[in-house]
Design a protein around this motif. Structure first.
Motif, short mmCIF file in Angstrom:
data_model
loop_
_atom_site.label_atom_id
_atom_site.label_comp_id
_atom_site.label_asym_id
_atom_site.label_seq_id
_atom_site.Cartn_x
_atom_site.Cartn_y
_atom_site.Cartn_z
N UNK A 39 -9.44 15.37 6.39
CA UNK A 39 -8.12 14.89 6.00
C UNK A 39 -8.23 14.21 4.63
N UNK A 40 -7.34 14.61 3.72
CA UNK A 40 -7.36 14.05 2.37
C UNK A 40 -6.13 13.17 2.15
N UNK A 41 -6.37 11.92 1.75
CA UNK A 41 -5.30 10.95 1.48
C UNK A 41 -5.37 10.48 0.04
N UNK A 42 -4.25 9.95 -0.44
CA UNK A 42 -4.25 9.14 -1.65
C UNK A 42 -3.77 7.74 -1.27
N UNK A 43 -4.58 6.73 -1.59
CA UNK A 43 -4.24 5.34 -1.33
C UNK A 43 -4.03 4.65 -2.67
N UNK A 44 -2.77 4.31 -2.96
CA UNK A 44 -2.43 3.73 -4.27
C UNK A 44 -3.02 4.57 -5.41
N UNK A 45 -2.92 5.90 -5.26
CA UNK A 45 -3.35 6.83 -6.30
C UNK A 45 -4.81 7.22 -6.24
N UNK A 46 -5.60 6.57 -5.41
CA UNK A 46 -7.03 6.89 -5.29
C UNK A 46 -7.25 7.83 -4.10
N UNK A 78 0.85 -1.19 0.00
CA UNK A 78 0.00 0.00 0.00
C UNK A 78 0.89 1.24 0.00
N UNK A 79 0.61 2.16 -0.93
CA UNK A 79 1.31 3.46 -0.95
C UNK A 79 0.31 4.51 -0.51
N UNK A 80 0.62 5.17 0.62
CA UNK A 80 -0.31 6.14 1.20
C UNK A 80 0.36 7.52 1.25
N UNK A 81 -0.34 8.53 0.75
CA UNK A 81 0.17 9.90 0.78
C UNK A 81 -0.86 10.81 1.43
N UNK A 82 -0.40 11.63 2.38
CA UNK A 82 -1.27 12.60 3.03
C UNK A 82 -1.24 13.89 2.19
N UNK A 83 -2.39 14.25 1.61
CA UNK A 83 -2.47 15.42 0.72
C UNK A 83 -2.67 16.71 1.50
N UNK A 84 -3.69 16.73 2.37
CA UNK A 84 -4.00 17.98 3.08
C UNK A 84 -4.81 17.73 4.32
N UNK A 85 -4.75 18.70 5.27
CA UNK A 85 -5.57 18.71 6.48
C UNK A 85 -6.18 20.10 6.60
N UNK A 86 -7.50 20.18 6.64
CA UNK A 86 -8.16 21.48 6.71
C UNK A 86 -8.05 22.07 8.10
N UNK A 87 -8.17 23.40 8.25
CA UNK A 87 -8.23 24.02 9.59
C UNK A 87 -9.43 23.48 10.35
#
Length: 562
Positions: A462-469, A444-453
């Motif tokens: 919280x916005x993530x990308x999980x294997x590009x999704x 699994x490739x997980x990337x944290x994109x953003x966290x809103x105030x």
């Protein structure tokens, strides 16, 4: 279960699979199994059977008070499970110093004889605080070797005063077969003495360990790096503490108390806590100090610090003091009978003033068998049949609350044992990306994109990308939500405040209840001590300002009485 949210049986079995030819050893607290309380005999036996089946070879059996009846249950349970049984004497005092009282050479030799009569396979000296001096090690091990020439002798110590290496060499020279050490990066202070130092000092002697030091260096570097990951959890101890010979705090408890005192802002009281620990030990009759008896002494010490009491005041005011629950349980006899009996008149004062009857004999002897079938049925109804097996039922029997919290966590977050350690311990930051194996062949490739105030109620997206999704998740930020709820301080006789910083672990009243002065309202946990908070006046509960699990500071309002 509590800290890693993992199944302990699966962890043990995976280690066993990867290390099939090295003996695994565990501590068994006699009748207390691996808990702080007494369990029905069938729970202790079932635990040992499962532990052996899952990979444990050696059961080091001890009792916090060296109480023989408790020890015998543990020895029988480990032996019947097929394990190698090591009878461990909880060491306190100083056998080389005749002024230290009842814990003389004769005391330990008698205990060793009782172990051998039980049929143990080896004897252990369990020196929890590092009190075993070289002279004492030579005297005690030498006497044991002479009296039991065919029984293996194992010595365990902590390096709290900095004398561990000298004591272990003295033990080896006196006839010990095994001594416990720790790899250099994990050794010293309240851990075990240095393995590298011991191996080097014994090289070329009759006690040469045969360990190749050239193979140890890489392992030591590995553990140095691992330890860096856990730096936030270090106690902050920077050196040894030779005053352990006065206060006798066990190694594991020493670091816990030091760490917790810093968390609670009581660092300046640390020297006083150590002094009070020694006083509390004498109040309780000078007992061996290891889990759970060490908790009793620690609870009383913290209570004495918080209430500004000395030994004489505790004994004089015993009828009216709100002692920690563990102290009352100890005096009742719920963990066994201490060497030399209970302290009097303290025990009689505490029990009689509370209308409590003393426990007669082994505390767990009268407990009915645990109904594993009924427990399994209830757990499957609660968590689902496919999520509960025999090991889960056993875990629940030992730690019901911890097990329930773990399963509730798992029902929300799933199995987290697959997460890398640093990711488990530390939150990701924006643009961080991690890759790990979820199952064999599934990465699994997980990337944290953003966290809103945060919003006013503390919610963030919280916005993530999980294997590009891409995934969007609403999350409540507890720190933001709690900042908006500042507790006011108690004032006046009808407002009950917290006597010290801690966590509310039990509430005994609700709004509208009628209470009398002195009646228990809540239980506060602070630094492993539980304190019952009594009503300051009689009346009706007007307002309960806290919930179970809430953290409070000193004097924070808990309950209003009208």
């Amino acid at each position: 279960m509590r800290f890693l949210h993992e199944c302990p049986w699966e962890r043990l079995e995976s280690l066993r699979e990867k290390t099939p030819d090295i003996p695994f050893q565990m501590l068994l607290r006699g009748a207390n199994a691996v808990g702080y309380t007494n369990y029905p005999d069938n729970v202790v036996h079932k635990f040992c059977k499962q532990a052996h089946a899952s990979g444990i070879d050696i059961f080091r059996v001890f009792d916090s008070l060296n109480y023989v009846d408790n020890l015998k249950l543990g020895v029988d349970a480990a032996g019947s499970a097929g394990g190698f049984v090591e009878g461990a004497m909880s060491y306190t005092g100083n056998v080389a110093d005749p002024t230290k009282g009842k814990y003389n050479l004769e005391y330990y030799m008698k205990l060793a004889d009782e172990f051998v009569d039980m049929g143990v396979h080896s004897l252990a000296i369990k020196d929890m605080a590092g009190l075993l001096t070289p002279a004492a090690a030579k005297m005690l091990v030498g006497a044991l070797r002479e009296q039991h020439p065919n029984t293996p002798i194992h010595v365990h110590t902590h390096d709290t005063p900095g004398t561990g290496i000298a004591s272990m060499i003295a033990a080896a020279e006196a006839g010990a077969d095994v001594v416990d050490v720790a790899i250099d990066a994990m050794s010293g202070m309240t851990s075990q003495p240095s393995m590298g130092a011991l191996v080097s000092m014994l090289a070329g002697t009759d006690a040469d360990t045969g360990i190749d030091k050239s193979l140890v260096g890489g392992l030591n570097t590995y553990w140095e790096n691992v330890r860096n990951v856990y730096l936030p959890f270090e106690s902050g101890q920077l050196s040894g503490s030779s005053d352990v010979y006065e206060h006798e705090i066990p190694g594991g408890q020493y670091t816990n108390l030091l760490f917790q005192s810093r968390q609670l802002g009581l660092t300046d009281k640390w020297p006083e806590i150590k002094r009070k620990y020694a006083e509390a030990n004498m109040v309780l009759g000078d007992i061996p100090k290891v889990t759970p008896s060490s908790k009793v002494v620690g609870d009383l010490a913290q209570f004495m610090v918080a209430q500004n009491l000395n030994q004489q005041q505790v004994e004089d005011q015993a009828e009216s003091l709100a002692f920690p629950e563990s102290v009352v349980q100890f005096l009742r006899g719920e963990i066994g009978i201490p060497p030399g009996g209970f302290p009097e008149p303290l025990r009689s004062k505490v029990l009689q003033s509370r209308g409590i009857e003393a426990v007669d004999g082994r505390p767990g002897a009268t407990l009915p068998d645990y109904n594993f079938e009924e427990a399994e049925k209830l757990l499957k109804e609660k968590f689902g049949a496919k999520f509960i097996d025999d090991k889960d039922v056993l875990s629940h029997a030992l730690y019901p609350n911890v097990f329930t919290e773990w399963k509730e966590f798992e029902s929300i977050y799933g199995e987290v044992s697959k997460l890398p350690t640093d990711l488990f311990l530390s939150p990701m930051k924006e643009n961080d990306e991690v890759e790990f194996e979820l199952n064999p062949g599934t990465r699994v490739i997980t990337k944290l994109i953003s966290i809103t105030p945060p919003r006013d109620d503390g919610q963030r997206t919280v916005t993530f990308e999980i294997n590009g999704e891409r995934w969007l998740m609403p999350v409540t930020d507890i720190s933001v939500a709690s900042d908006a709820n500042v507790r006011r301080k108690a004032s006046g006789p009808n407002e009950v405040g917290s006597p010290m910083p801690g966590v509310i672990v039990n509430l005994k009243v609700k709004e509208g209840d009628t209470v009398t002065e002195g009646e228990p309202l809540a239980t506060l946990s602070a630094m492993k001590m539980e304190t019952v908070i009594p009503a300051s006046a009689s009346g009706v509960v007007k307002h309960v300002a806290v919930n179970i699990g809430d953290k409070v500071d000193g004097d924070d309002l808990l309950v209003e009485i009208e």
